[in-house]
Design an enzyme around this catalytic site. Structure first.
Site, PDB file in Angstrom:
ATOM      1  N   ASP A 114       1.144   1.616  11.134  1.00  0.00           N
ATOM      2  CA  ASP A 114       2.586   2.104  11.179  1.00  0.00           C
ATOM      3  C   ASP A 114       2.356   3.702  10.398  1.00  0.00           C
ATOM      4  O   ASP A 114       3.256   3.818   9.618  1.00  0.00           O
ATOM      5  CB  ASP A 114       3.656   1.479  10.565  1.00  0.00           C
ATOM      6  CG  ASP A 114       3.385   0.974   9.024  1.00  0.00           C
ATOM      7  OD1 ASP A 114       4.402   0.879   8.524  1.00  0.00           O
ATOM      8  OD2 ASP A 114       2.235   1.030   8.604  1.00  0.00           O
ATOM      9  N   ASP A 166      -1.584   4.853   6.051  1.00  0.00           N
ATOM     10  CA  ASP A 166      -2.280   4.306   7.490  1.00  0.00           C
ATOM     11  C   ASP A 166      -3.131   5.662   7.878  1.00  0.00           C
ATOM     12  O   ASP A 166      -4.320   5.054   8.596  1.00  0.00           O
ATOM     13  CB  ASP A 166      -1.344   4.311   8.358  1.00  0.00           C
ATOM     14  CG  ASP A 166      -0.361   3.047   7.819  1.00  0.00           C
ATOM     15  OD1 ASP A 166       0.543   3.414   7.210  1.00  0.00           O
ATOM     16  OD2 ASP A 166      -0.395   1.859   8.308  1.00  0.00           O
ATOM     17  N   ASN A 213       6.837   2.067   8.932  1.00  0.00           N
ATOM     18  CA  ASN A 213       7.039   3.179   8.073  1.00  0.00           C
ATOM     19  C   ASN A 213       8.264   4.102   8.712  1.00  0.00           C
ATOM     20  O   ASN A 213       9.358   4.752   8.142  1.00  0.00           O
ATOM     21  CB  ASN A 213       6.152   4.075   7.583  1.00  0.00           C
ATOM     22  CG  ASN A 213       5.252   3.296   6.642  1.00  0.00           C
ATOM     23  OD1 ASN A 213       5.558   2.652   5.675  1.00  0.00           O
ATOM     24  ND2 ASN A 213       3.833   3.348   6.880  1.00  0.00           N
ATOM     25  N   THR A 244      -2.255  -2.908   8.842  1.00  0.00           N
ATOM     26  CA  THR A 244      -1.691  -2.145   7.885  1.00  0.00           C
ATOM     27  C   THR A 244      -0.287  -1.605   7.976  1.00  0.00           C
ATOM     28  O   THR A 244       0.224  -0.641   7.521  1.00  0.00           O
ATOM     29  CB  THR A 244      -2.518  -0.931   7.673  1.00  0.00           C
ATOM     30  OG1 THR A 244      -2.552   0.179   8.724  1.00  0.00           O
ATOM     31  CG2 THR A 244      -4.013  -0.913   7.481  1.00  0.00           C
ATOM     32  N   PHE A 252       6.560  -4.352   1.683  1.00  0.00           N
ATOM     33  CA  PHE A 252       7.199  -3.947   2.839  1.00  0.00           C
ATOM     34  C   PHE A 252       6.663  -4.638   3.971  1.00  0.00           C
ATOM     35  O   PHE A 252       7.409  -4.965   5.110  1.00  0.00           O
ATOM     36  CB  PHE A 252       6.999  -2.386   2.956  1.00  0.00           C
ATOM     37  CG  PHE A 252       7.591  -1.675   3.973  1.00  0.00           C
ATOM     38  CD1 PHE A 252       6.734  -1.474   5.171  1.00  0.00           C
ATOM     39  CD2 PHE A 252       8.773  -1.193   4.141  1.00  0.00           C
ATOM     40  CE1 PHE A 252       7.185  -0.877   6.221  1.00  0.00           C
ATOM     41  CE2 PHE A 252       9.329  -0.845   5.154  1.00  0.00           C
ATOM     42  CZ  PHE A 252       8.669  -0.551   6.432  1.00  0.00           C
ATOM     43  N   ASN A 253       5.432  -4.575   4.244  1.00  0.00           N
ATOM     44  CA  ASN A 253       4.617  -4.862   5.506  1.00  0.00           C
ATOM     45  C   ASN A 253       4.854  -6.400   5.804  1.00  0.00           C
ATOM     46  O   ASN A 253       5.179  -6.797   7.169  1.00  0.00           O
ATOM     47  CB  ASN A 253       3.149  -4.892   5.589  1.00  0.00           C
ATOM     48  CG  ASN A 253       2.977  -3.169   5.832  1.00  0.00           C
ATOM     49  OD1 ASN A 253       3.624  -2.315   6.319  1.00  0.00           O
ATOM     50  ND2 ASN A 253       1.460  -2.905   5.213  1.00  0.00           N
ATOM     51  N   GLN A 289       6.484   9.107  -3.779  1.00  0.00           N
ATOM     52  CA  GLN A 289       5.746   7.715  -4.648  1.00  0.00           C
ATOM     53  C   GLN A 289       6.382   7.987  -6.033  1.00  0.00           C
ATOM     54  O   GLN A 289       6.824   7.208  -6.693  1.00  0.00           O
ATOM     55  CB  GLN A 289       4.393   7.511  -4.435  1.00  0.00           C
ATOM     56  CG  GLN A 289       3.853   7.004  -3.287  1.00  0.00           C
ATOM     57  CD  GLN A 289       4.107   5.411  -3.054  1.00  0.00           C
ATOM     58  OE1 GLN A 289       4.721   4.837  -4.039  1.00  0.00           O
ATOM     59  NE2 GLN A 289       3.838   4.750  -1.849  1.00  0.00           N
ATOM     60  N   HIS A 332      -2.678   2.438  -0.382  1.00  0.00           N
ATOM     61  CA  HIS A 332      -2.637   0.932  -0.001  1.00  0.00           C
ATOM     62  C   HIS A 332      -3.514   0.790   1.135  1.00  0.00           C
ATOM     63  O   HIS A 332      -4.685   0.118   0.911  1.00  0.00           O
ATOM     64  CB  HIS A 332      -1.188   0.408   0.530  1.00  0.00           C
ATOM     65  CG  HIS A 332      -0.218   1.013  -0.562  1.00  0.00           C
ATOM     66  ND1 HIS A 332      -0.081  -0.079  -1.678  1.00  0.00           N
ATOM     67  CD2 HIS A 332       0.803   1.565  -0.243  1.00  0.00           C
ATOM     68  CE1 HIS A 332       1.157   0.427  -2.247  1.00  0.00           C
ATOM     69  NE2 HIS A 332       1.594   1.515  -1.287  1.00  0.00           N
ATOM     70  N   ASP A 333      -3.352   1.183   2.148  1.00  0.00           N
ATOM     71  CA  ASP A 333      -3.930   0.849   3.535  1.00  0.00           C
ATOM     72  C   ASP A 333      -5.567   1.215   3.752  1.00  0.00           C
ATOM     73  O   ASP A 333      -6.207   0.050   4.254  1.00  0.00           O
ATOM     74  CB  ASP A 333      -3.147   1.495   4.810  1.00  0.00           C
ATOM     75  CG  ASP A 333      -1.966   1.076   4.988  1.00  0.00           C
ATOM     76  OD1 ASP A 333      -1.175   1.823   5.493  1.00  0.00           O
ATOM     77  OD2 ASP A 333      -1.516   0.216   4.522  1.00  0.00           O
TER      78      ASP A 333
END
Ligand code: RIB
Ligand code: CA
Length: 310
Positions: free
Chosen positions: A11, A16, A40, A124, A165-166, A227, A239-240
């Site tokens: 996303d 990502d 996102n 992701t 979130f995901n 962030q 993260h991804d």
């Protein structure tokens, strides 16, 4: 070594975008296609972002539009982090790359069914496309080599104290995946929050001086700022790409087998990845959950692959 065949379901989303870059550049990954999902930002925006990243980097990778909404519950986006476009920051040339005609879920089903069972599905973003594919064609389930996801946490979430979130965006789809019986590697906030992209990291990647390096710097310019505003991080947690780094070199993370259940029933803890860290429920582990990351090795891998871009 045979290349690792993957479908990257995402996303985009700044992190990502780095995952796409890493998967496309690394010689040990065979990026069969990018499937896009709402997360996102809305599907139109996440799809455009995936197309722009591929066009900018000159990637000959098909991009497929997936589900515009979660399986059951209403969607919500993360504009506070990723901006109104979902990829605020970088400026791209007019977009000419087009998404493929076939729906992402149908392409995922066709591709896995035709395979020898050697495809890894990396998610992701919210797991809607994978969940729908599993429900529409259960015969793909035993043919999936491994599911590697960025999502969840056995510590605090980032949307609610319980949920990341995901997962919370489509807890039902995550439930389908986590009850599928396929090998799962879960890269949650517990380790991604250790991969903080400090200004020194951005400067280090910027010094490489190629197109991938510039994209990284432009992406992090917005991502790290948002962030800090939202969570107070001095560097944005990247993260991804850790999912891809794991596929390139599994030693970059440490995992622990755990039984992990997705909470789709409660209100307060909806989307919680209830990971039995100590195994006291005596239930069969269904996921290898990341419990640590070699942060130095991770950033070395990011720099090494940015340098490989040409
Ligand atoms: O919680 C972080 C995850 O949600 C990342 O994948 C980010 O891109 C968003 O999708
Ligand atoms: Ca994402």
């Amino acid at each position: 070594m045979d290349k690792r065949k993957i479908i990257l379901d995402c996303d985009p989303g700044h992190d990502d975008a780095v995952a796409i870059m890493l998967a496309a550049i690394n010689e040990n990954i065979d990026l069969l296609g990018i499937t896009v999902v709402t997360g996102n930002q809305t599907l139109e925006k996440t799809t455009n972002n995936a197309l722009n990243i591929c066009q900018y980097l000159g990637l000959d990778v098909p991009v497929f539009k997936g589900c515009p909404d979660p399986m059951i519950r209403p969607k919500f986006v993360a504009a506070d982090i990723h901006g109104e476009t979902g990829l605020d920051g970088p400026v791209f040339e007019p977009l000419t790359k087009k998404a493929e005609e076939q729906h992402a879920v149908l392409w995922m089903i066709d591709t896995i069914m035709k395979s020898d069972g050697d495809i890894t599905v990396v998610t992701t973003g919210p797991m809607t496309n994978l969940g729908m594919a599993m429900r529409m064609e259960p015969a793909i389930v035993p043919k999936i080599k491994e599911i590697v996801l960025m999502g969840g946490a056995y510590t605090n979430g980032n949307v609610t104290p319980a949920a990341e979130f995901n997962i919370i965006e489509d807890a039902d789809a995550a439930y389908v995946a986590f009850t599928s019986g396929r090998p799962i590697t879960m890269v949650g906030l517990d380790v991604t929050r250790k991969a903080l992209c400090y200004p020194a990291i951005v400067e280090r990647m910027g010094k490489v001086g190629n197109k991938a390096s510039k994209l990284f710097v432009d992406l992090m310019g917005h991502f790290c700022k948002s962030q800090k505003e939202v969570f107070g991080w001095e560097g944005g947690p990247l993260h991804d790409p850790i999912t891809i780094a794991y596929l390139i070199d599994p030693s970059v993370i440490t995992t622990k087998p755990m039984h992990c259940e997705i909470d789709i029933f409660s209100q307060q803890s909806l989307g919680r990845t209830n990971c039995d860290f100590f195994g006291y429920q005596k239930k069969e582990p269904n996921a290898n959950v990341a419990i640590d990351i070699d942060v130095e090795k991770f950033w070395d891998m990011i720099e090494e692959n940015i340098r490989k871009y040409n």
